[in-house]
Design a protein around this motif. Structure first.
Motif, short mmCIF file in Angstrom:
data_model
loop_
_atom_site.label_atom_id
_atom_site.label_comp_id
_atom_site.label_asym_id
_atom_site.label_seq_id
_atom_site.Cartn_x
_atom_site.Cartn_y
_atom_site.Cartn_z
N MET A 1 -7.15 -15.34 24.69
CA MET A 1 -6.44 -14.41 25.53
C MET A 1 -5.36 -13.72 24.70
O MET A 1 -4.54 -14.37 24.07
N LYS A 2 -5.37 -12.41 24.70
CA LYS A 2 -4.38 -11.63 23.96
C LYS A 2 -3.10 -11.55 24.78
O LYS A 2 -3.12 -11.24 25.96
N PRO A 3 -1.93 -11.81 24.14
CA PRO A 3 -0.67 -11.72 24.88
C PRO A 3 -0.37 -10.27 25.30
O PRO A 3 -0.77 -9.33 24.64
N SER A 4 0.33 -10.15 26.42
CA SER A 4 0.77 -8.86 26.93
C SER A 4 2.27 -8.79 26.87
O SER A 4 2.95 -9.78 27.15
N LYS A 5 2.81 -7.64 26.55
CA LYS A 5 4.26 -7.44 26.59
C LYS A 5 4.65 -7.14 28.03
O LYS A 5 4.04 -6.29 28.67
N ILE A 6 5.65 -7.89 28.53
CA ILE A 6 6.16 -7.63 29.87
C ILE A 6 7.67 -7.40 29.81
O ILE A 6 8.34 -7.94 28.93
N ILE A 7 8.16 -6.59 30.74
CA ILE A 7 9.58 -6.28 30.83
C ILE A 7 10.11 -6.93 32.11
O ILE A 7 9.63 -6.63 33.20
N ILE A 8 11.07 -7.82 31.98
CA ILE A 8 11.61 -8.54 33.14
C ILE A 8 12.51 -7.57 33.92
O ILE A 8 13.48 -7.03 33.38
N THR A 9 12.17 -7.36 35.19
CA THR A 9 12.90 -6.39 36.01
C THR A 9 13.78 -7.03 37.08
O THR A 9 14.74 -6.42 37.53
N ASN A 10 13.45 -8.25 37.51
CA ASN A 10 14.21 -8.89 38.58
C ASN A 10 14.02 -10.40 38.51
O ASN A 10 12.92 -10.87 38.22
N ILE A 11 15.08 -11.13 38.78
CA ILE A 11 15.00 -12.58 38.89
C ILE A 11 15.73 -12.98 40.17
O ILE A 11 16.91 -12.65 40.35
N LEU A 12 15.02 -13.66 41.05
CA LEU A 12 15.60 -14.10 42.32
C LEU A 12 16.47 -15.34 42.09
O LEU A 12 16.33 -16.03 41.08
N PRO A 13 17.35 -15.67 43.04
CA PRO A 13 18.18 -16.88 42.91
C PRO A 13 17.35 -18.15 42.72
O PRO A 13 17.82 -19.11 42.12
N THR A 14 16.12 -18.16 43.20
CA THR A 14 15.24 -19.33 43.04
C THR A 14 14.71 -19.46 41.62
O THR A 14 14.16 -20.49 41.25
N GLY A 15 14.84 -18.40 40.81
CA GLY A 15 14.30 -18.40 39.46
C GLY A 15 13.01 -17.61 39.35
O GLY A 15 12.57 -17.27 38.25
N THR A 16 12.37 -17.33 40.49
CA THR A 16 11.16 -16.51 40.48
C THR A 16 11.51 -15.15 39.90
O THR A 16 12.53 -14.57 40.24
N ALA A 17 10.63 -14.64 39.02
CA ALA A 17 10.92 -13.37 38.35
C ALA A 17 9.79 -12.38 38.58
O ALA A 17 8.66 -12.75 38.92
N PHE A 18 10.13 -11.12 38.39
CA PHE A 18 9.14 -10.04 38.46
C PHE A 18 9.30 -9.20 37.22
O PHE A 18 10.40 -9.05 36.67
N ALA A 19 8.18 -8.64 36.77
CA ALA A 19 8.17 -7.87 35.54
C ALA A 19 7.17 -6.73 35.66
O ALA A 19 6.45 -6.62 36.66
N LEU A 20 7.15 -5.91 34.62
CA LEU A 20 6.17 -4.83 34.52
C LEU A 20 5.44 -4.99 33.20
O LEU A 20 6.06 -5.34 32.18
N LEU A 21 4.13 -4.73 33.22
CA LEU A 21 3.39 -4.69 31.97
C LEU A 21 3.90 -3.49 31.18
O LEU A 21 4.00 -2.37 31.72
N ALA A 22 4.24 -3.67 29.92
CA ALA A 22 4.83 -2.60 29.13
C ALA A 22 3.86 -1.45 28.91
O ALA A 22 4.28 -0.30 28.82
N ASP A 47 6.53 -11.51 25.21
CA ASP A 47 5.08 -11.65 25.22
C ASP A 47 4.72 -12.73 26.23
O ASP A 47 5.42 -13.75 26.33
N ALA A 48 3.65 -12.51 26.97
CA ALA A 48 3.25 -13.48 28.00
C ALA A 48 1.73 -13.53 28.11
O ALA A 48 1.04 -12.55 27.80
N GLU A 49 1.24 -14.69 28.54
CA GLU A 49 -0.16 -14.80 28.92
C GLU A 49 -0.22 -14.33 30.37
O GLU A 49 0.49 -14.87 31.23
N VAL A 50 -1.02 -13.31 30.64
CA VAL A 50 -1.09 -12.70 31.97
C VAL A 50 -2.52 -12.78 32.49
O VAL A 50 -3.46 -12.48 31.77
N VAL A 51 -2.64 -13.21 33.75
CA VAL A 51 -3.95 -13.31 34.41
C VAL A 51 -3.87 -12.59 35.75
O VAL A 51 -2.78 -12.35 36.27
N PRO A 52 -5.03 -12.25 36.34
CA PRO A 52 -5.00 -11.64 37.67
C PRO A 52 -4.31 -12.57 38.68
O PRO A 52 -4.51 -13.78 38.67
N ASN A 53 -3.48 -12.02 39.53
CA ASN A 53 -2.76 -12.77 40.56
C ASN A 53 -3.71 -13.00 41.73
O ASN A 53 -4.17 -12.05 42.35
#
Length: 135
Positions: A1-22, A47-53
């Motif tokens: 699996m090739k790593p994908s660059k992601i940009i962290i856009t939001n982190i909730l108080p629980t630690g859950t985060a959201f990002a965008l594929l660069a 860099d992150a390992e990204v799979v379909p949600n």
């Protein structure tokens, strides 16, 4: 699996985060356990390992299953925040983590790197635990 660059856009108080594929700006979900372990911060690109949600693909089509960060790779801005805190008073990694609201592992990695660069010093502190207490 090739790593994908992601940009962290939001982190909730629980630690859950959201990002965008660069490369195409599609949404990426990052679970709290993955986010906290990596010590993610809003605005950094990793860099992150990204799979379909499979949970909510209509809202967030991708999920990061692992952040590919080497132990030597700094968390954006954390070293400066640690430095600022240590100018005020000496502290343990746990105390810094709590004071900064940062992941303990990320703080420990930052302190280890700073120590290897001669920016901080460390020493062991021992304490007696009273019966029935835990820290």
């Amino acid at each position: 699996m090739k790593p994908s660059k992601i940009i962290i856009t939001n982190i909730l108080p629980t630690g859950t985060a959201f990002a965008l594929l660069a490369d195409n700006m599609e949404s990426v979900f990052v679970s709290a356990s993955v986010s906290k372990f990596a010590g993610l911060q809003v605005g950094e690109t990793v860099d992150a390992e990204v799979v379909p949600n499979r949970q909510q693909p209509d809202r967030t089509p991708w999920q990061a299953t692992k952040i590919l960060r080497s132990a030597a790779q700094p968390v954006a801005g954390l070293e400066q925040r640690v430095t600022n805190e240590l100018w005020v008073e000496e502290a343990t990694a746990k105390e810094l983590s709590e004071a900064l609201g940062a992941d303990l592992t990320a703080v420990q990695v930052t302190l280890d790197r700073m120590m290897s660069q001669g920016k901080v010093r460390a020493y062991s502190v021992y304490a007696i635990l009273l019966e029935g207490t835990h820290d």
